[in-house]
Design a protein around this motif. Structure first.
Motif, mmCIF file in Angstrom:
data_model
loop_
_atom_site.group_PDB
_atom_site.id
_atom_site.type_symbol
_atom_site.label_atom_id
_atom_site.label_comp_id
_atom_site.label_asym_id
_atom_site.label_seq_id
_atom_site.Cartn_x
_atom_site.Cartn_y
_atom_site.Cartn_z
ATOM 1 N N SER A 185 0.830 -1.207 0.000
ATOM 2 C CA SER A 185 0.000 0.000 0.000
ATOM 3 C C SER A 185 0.862 1.253 0.000
ATOM 4 C CB SER A 185 -0.925 0.025 1.213
ATOM 5 O OG SER A 185 -1.817 -1.048 1.166
ATOM 6 N N ARG A 186 1.906 1.228 0.788
ATOM 7 C CA ARG A 186 2.806 2.387 0.861
ATOM 8 C C ARG A 186 3.506 2.617 -0.480
ATOM 9 N NH1 ARG A 186 5.064 6.590 4.216
ATOM 10 N NH2 ARG A 186 7.191 6.482 3.894
ATOM 11 N N ASN A 187 3.945 1.552 -1.128
ATOM 12 C CA ASN A 187 4.565 1.685 -2.445
ATOM 13 C C ASN A 187 3.564 2.232 -3.460
ATOM 14 O OD1 ASN A 187 7.176 0.918 -1.835
ATOM 15 N ND2 ASN A 187 6.813 -1.236 -2.273
ATOM 16 N N GLN A 188 2.307 1.803 -3.356
ATOM 17 C CA GLN A 188 1.279 2.301 -4.276
ATOM 18 C C GLN A 188 1.097 3.814 -4.089
ATOM 19 O OE1 GLN A 188 -0.128 0.547 -6.778
ATOM 20 N NE2 GLN A 188 -0.917 2.523 -7.403
ATOM 21 N N LEU A 189 1.134 4.282 -2.842
ATOM 22 C CA LEU A 189 1.028 5.721 -2.593
ATOM 23 C C LEU A 189 2.247 6.462 -3.142
ATOM 24 C CD1 LEU A 189 -0.454 5.768 1.004
ATOM 25 C CD2 LEU A 189 -1.605 6.409 -1.126
ATOM 26 N N ALA A 190 3.425 5.877 -3.029
ATOM 27 C CA ALA A 190 4.630 6.486 -3.594
ATOM 28 C C ALA A 190 4.491 6.595 -5.108
ATOM 29 C CB ALA A 190 5.867 5.679 -3.217
ATOM 30 N N PHE A 191 3.958 5.547 -5.725
ATOM 31 C CA PHE A 191 3.703 5.544 -7.165
ATOM 32 C C PHE A 191 2.716 6.651 -7.531
ATOM 33 C CE2 PHE A 191 1.178 3.832 -10.742
ATOM 34 C CZ PHE A 191 2.183 3.670 -11.680
ATOM 35 N N ASN A 192 1.656 6.804 -6.724
ATOM 36 C CA ASN A 192 0.650 7.841 -6.947
ATOM 37 C C ASN A 192 1.278 9.237 -6.826
ATOM 38 O OD1 ASN A 192 -1.929 9.484 -5.536
ATOM 39 N ND2 ASN A 192 -2.482 8.137 -7.244
ATOM 40 N N LEU A 193 2.119 9.440 -5.820
ATOM 41 C CA LEU A 193 2.797 10.720 -5.645
ATOM 42 C C LEU A 193 3.730 11.012 -6.814
ATOM 43 C CD1 LEU A 193 3.549 13.250 -4.055
ATOM 44 C CD2 LEU A 193 5.153 11.846 -2.740
ATOM 45 N N LEU A 194 4.427 10.013 -7.283
ATOM 46 C CA LEU A 194 5.305 10.175 -8.428
ATOM 47 C C LEU A 194 4.515 10.626 -9.658
ATOM 48 C CD1 LEU A 194 8.231 9.731 -9.403
ATOM 49 C CD2 LEU A 194 7.564 7.395 -9.960
ATOM 50 N N ASP A 195 3.358 10.037 -9.873
ATOM 51 C CA ASP A 195 2.503 10.459 -10.989
ATOM 52 C C ASP A 195 2.028 11.905 -10.820
ATOM 53 O OD1 ASP A 195 2.627 8.272 -12.649
ATOM 54 O OD2 ASP A 195 0.811 7.340 -11.875
ATOM 55 N N ARG A 196 1.707 12.282 -9.587
ATOM 56 C CA ARG A 196 1.277 13.667 -9.331
ATOM 57 C C ARG A 196 2.412 14.652 -9.657
ATOM 58 N NH1 ARG A 196 -3.659 11.722 -9.205
ATOM 59 N NH2 ARG A 196 -4.679 11.602 -7.182
ATOM 60 N N ALA A 197 3.627 14.319 -9.226
ATOM 61 C CA ALA A 197 4.787 15.174 -9.508
ATOM 62 C C ALA A 197 4.993 15.294 -11.017
ATOM 63 C CB ALA A 197 6.036 14.605 -8.832
ATOM 64 N N TYR A 198 4.826 14.194 -11.716
ATOM 65 C CA TYR A 198 4.957 14.185 -13.173
ATOM 66 C C TYR A 198 3.918 15.114 -13.813
ATOM 67 C CZ TYR A 198 4.838 12.309 -17.945
ATOM 68 O OH TYR A 198 4.848 12.159 -19.305
ATOM 69 N N GLU A 199 2.674 15.025 -13.343
ATOM 70 C CA GLU A 199 1.624 15.886 -13.892
ATOM 71 C C GLU A 199 1.939 17.361 -13.669
ATOM 72 O OE1 GLU A 199 -2.577 14.751 -13.347
ATOM 73 O OE2 GLU A 199 -1.794 12.880 -12.508
ATOM 74 N N LEU A 200 2.444 17.707 -12.490
ATOM 75 C CA LEU A 200 2.823 19.102 -12.230
ATOM 76 C C LEU A 200 3.951 19.537 -13.163
ATOM 77 C CD1 LEU A 200 2.718 19.267 -8.326
ATOM 78 C CD2 LEU A 200 1.074 20.249 -9.934
ATOM 79 N N ASP A 201 4.941 18.678 -13.364
ATOM 80 C CA ASP A 201 6.039 19.002 -14.280
ATOM 81 C C ASP A 201 5.525 19.210 -15.704
ATOM 82 O OD1 ASP A 201 8.137 19.032 -12.437
ATOM 83 O OD2 ASP A 201 8.515 16.889 -12.650
ATOM 84 N N GLN A 202 4.550 18.408 -16.098
ATOM 85 C CA GLN A 202 4.015 18.510 -17.455
ATOM 86 C C GLN A 202 3.318 19.846 -17.722
ATOM 87 O OE1 GLN A 202 4.225 16.088 -20.187
ATOM 88 N NE2 GLN A 202 5.945 15.864 -18.791
ATOM 89 N N VAL A 203 2.752 20.461 -16.674
ATOM 90 C CA VAL A 203 2.086 21.755 -16.857
ATOM 91 C C VAL A 203 2.963 22.908 -16.364
ATOM 92 C CG1 VAL A 203 -0.255 20.800 -16.874
ATOM 93 C CG2 VAL A 203 0.757 21.568 -14.695
#
Length: 190
Positions: free
Chosen positions: A86-104
């Protein structure tokens, strides 16, 4: 009735219930720090226009304050009690969020610090708060790099993996980190 729920160096947050919805108001604590909240409002409104939904939604704003829909959740640090998967899944989710911010082209400015600006909501989704130190501009994956550095400190990624990122483009960094995290999802304790 409004209740003060948080205070920082530049702001304080008051919470009230209106029409069965919790509304937070973030106010500047001094006249000369108002500009940080104005900048945060501009960034949050830009993100809303970019259809980014994991940040506070600004409802109203004025001279040195803004209100938004309160986000219920636990600080990311409190997820340590979760099982490793579960913790790794949240890390994965946070990584995707950071990516989305970088994209915009929005740099949060504080994703390297402890996870107090990252909440996990009741649906298990990562929400990112406090953009008063944020900036607009292309910084080639700065959010991704900050999250990766933090994941190294949390023993999710190893230092050699992060150093190998070098000057990769944002998409390459994202693909590398996502594939690396997916291999760790099975057997890495956090």
């Amino acid at each position: 009735m409004k209740k003060k729920v948080a205070k920082g160096r530049r702001w304080e947050i008051w919470l009230e219930v209106k029409n069965n919805q919790k509304i937070a108001t973030k106010k500047s604590v001094s006249e000369w720090k108002k500009w940080t909240l104005l900048k945060e409002v501009a960034i949050l409104q830009y993100l809303e226009n970019q259809q980014i939904s994991f940040v506070p939604k600004v409802l109203d704003n004025g001279d040195g304050w803004f209100s938004y829909v309160w986000i219920e959740g636990e600080h990311f640090d409190k997820t340590r009690e979760l099982n490793p998967e579960s913790r790794n899944q949240l890390a994965f989710n946070l990584l995707d969020r950071a990516y989305e911010l970088d994209q915009v082209w929005i740099i949060h400015g504080e994703l390297l610090r402890p996870w107090t600006n990252v909440l996990v909501d009741s649906d298990g989704e990562v929400q990112i708060l406090d953009f008063e130190r944020g900036e607009m501009g292309n910084y080639s994956g700065k959010n991704m790099k900050h999250v990766a550095q933090r994941l190294v400190r949390e023993w999710i990624l190893d230092v050699r993996s992060v150093k190998s990122l070098g000057w990769m483009w944002i998409e390459d960094i994202h693909l590398f980190l996502v594939s690396h995290l997916q291999t760790l999802m099975i057997d890495t304790p956090i």
